[in-house]
Design a protein around this motif. Structure first.
Motif, PDB file in Angstrom:
ATOM      1  N   LEU A  70     -16.943 -29.872  48.516  1.00 29.01           N
ATOM      2  CA  LEU A  70     -18.058 -30.233  49.393  1.00 29.01           C
ATOM      3  C   LEU A  70     -19.007 -31.180  48.662  1.00 29.01           C
ATOM      4  O   LEU A  70     -19.454 -32.181  49.232  1.00 29.01           O
ATOM      5  N   GLU A 120     -20.053 -25.651  56.439  1.00 29.41           N
ATOM      6  CA  GLU A 120     -20.639 -26.880  55.890  1.00 29.41           C
ATOM      7  C   GLU A 120     -19.549 -27.902  55.587  1.00 29.41           C
ATOM      8  O   GLU A 120     -19.718 -29.094  55.843  1.00 29.41           O
ATOM      9  N   LEU A 121     -18.449 -27.417  55.025  1.00 27.91           N
ATOM     10  CA  LEU A 121     -17.334 -28.299  54.706  1.00 27.91           C
ATOM     11  C   LEU A 121     -16.763 -28.930  55.978  1.00 27.91           C
ATOM     12  O   LEU A 121     -16.491 -30.136  56.008  1.00 27.91           O
ATOM     13  N   ARG A 122     -16.644 -28.156  57.046  1.00 26.88           N
ATOM     14  CA  ARG A 122     -16.153 -28.692  58.326  1.00 26.88           C
ATOM     15  C   ARG A 122     -17.094 -29.773  58.868  1.00 26.88           C
ATOM     16  O   ARG A 122     -16.646 -30.822  59.330  1.00 26.88           O
ATOM     17  N   ASN A 175     -16.818 -32.863  56.688  1.00 27.58           N
ATOM     18  CA  ASN A 175     -15.546 -33.531  56.993  1.00 27.58           C
ATOM     19  C   ASN A 175     -15.661 -34.350  58.272  1.00 27.58           C
ATOM     20  O   ASN A 175     -15.203 -35.492  58.329  1.00 27.58           O
ATOM     21  N   ALA A 209     -14.121 -24.742  46.893  1.00 25.65           N
ATOM     22  CA  ALA A 209     -14.674 -25.288  48.131  1.00 25.65           C
ATOM     23  C   ALA A 209     -16.019 -25.959  47.859  1.00 25.65           C
ATOM     24  O   ALA A 209     -16.308 -27.032  48.396  1.00 25.65           O
ATOM     25  N   GLN A 253      -4.937 -26.506  47.973  1.00 28.65           N
ATOM     26  CA  GLN A 253      -6.252 -26.116  48.482  1.00 28.65           C
ATOM     27  C   GLN A 253      -6.552 -24.631  48.261  1.00 28.65           C
ATOM     28  O   GLN A 253      -7.381 -24.055  48.951  1.00 28.65           O
ATOM     29  N   GLY A 313     -10.331 -27.888  53.324  1.00 27.60           N
ATOM     30  CA  GLY A 313     -10.898 -26.653  53.853  1.00 27.60           C
ATOM     31  C   GLY A 313      -9.992 -25.965  54.842  1.00 27.60           C
ATOM     32  O   GLY A 313     -10.202 -24.808  55.180  1.00 27.60           O
ATOM     33  N   VAL A 332     -10.152 -22.998  48.363  1.00 28.05           N
ATOM     34  CA  VAL A 332     -10.964 -22.644  49.534  1.00 28.05           C
ATOM     35  C   VAL A 332     -10.753 -21.195  49.952  1.00 28.05           C
ATOM     36  O   VAL A 332     -11.527 -20.663  50.740  1.00 28.05           O
ATOM     37  N   LEU A 386     -17.628 -22.842  54.300  1.00 29.56           N
ATOM     38  CA  LEU A 386     -16.543 -23.473  55.054  1.00 29.56           C
ATOM     39  C   LEU A 386     -17.074 -24.213  56.280  1.00 29.56           C
ATOM     40  O   LEU A 386     -16.572 -25.288  56.624  1.00 29.56           O
TER      41      LEU A 386
END
Length: 167
Positions: free
Chosen positions: A130, A101-103, A106, A126, A88, A75, A91, A99
């Motif tokens: 996820l 949510e991905l953070r 992670n 992305a 990547q 991400g 993304v 993004l």
């Protein structure tokens, strides 16, 4: 798959120290790079990819950690790192909420496993990354280490092919 014999010949003939530096751009584990250098000569592309697989299978936990340390958080590709940005690309243009949510996912993964979530991101969006992160989060550390090893092998294969195709 096109075979560029000149690139393979150049790598095979390279000085061991020079080749090691080239390979460290593929995978940041010195143990992996040393194993691939030691597997020379490679008769063709498949032999080099097989050397990658054998080296990856033989990595110690410390070597695996070294390999993961060379990868950006999913991400957030590393600016100026062509491989990271290329891998990547999925993304780019993702919605801020996705993004975020991905953070968060992670961060939860890293808190549990002590390292970045590693996945062969090439060709993935992305949202699919996820979903994979959420699917793998419940894994135990041994299961996840096996998956990470295989994802690293795939990434290395892509990077090796890119190296051969660009030269």
């Amino acid at each position: 798959m096109t075979n560029h014999p000149h690139a393979l010949e150049a790598l095979t003939a390279a000085d061991a120290a020079e080749l090691r530096e080239i390979l460290l751009d593929v995978c940041s584990s010195p143990g992996w790079a040393d194993a691939v250098v030691a597997a020379r000569p490679w008769t063709d592309r498949r032999a080099l990819l097989d050397a990658n697989a054998e080296a990856m299978a033989g990595l110690s936990a410390a070597d695996l950690h070294d390999a993961m340390a060379g990868h950006a958080r999913i991400g957030t590709p590393r600016p100026g790192d062509a491989a990271s940005e290329r891998e990547q690309a999925g993304v780019l243009g993702a919605e801020d909420a996705l993004l975020d949510e991905l953070r968060r996912a992670n961060a939860a993964y890293e808190a549990k496993f002590g390292h970045v979530f590693l996945i062969c991101a090439t060709g993935r969006t992305a949202a699919t990354m996820l979903a994979a992160l959420r699917e793998r989060h419940p894994n135990d550390p041994a299961t996840e280490a096996g998956i990470v090893r295989e994802e690293l092998r795939k990434i290395n294969d892509i990077r090796i092919n890119h190296l051969l195709d660009d030269n």
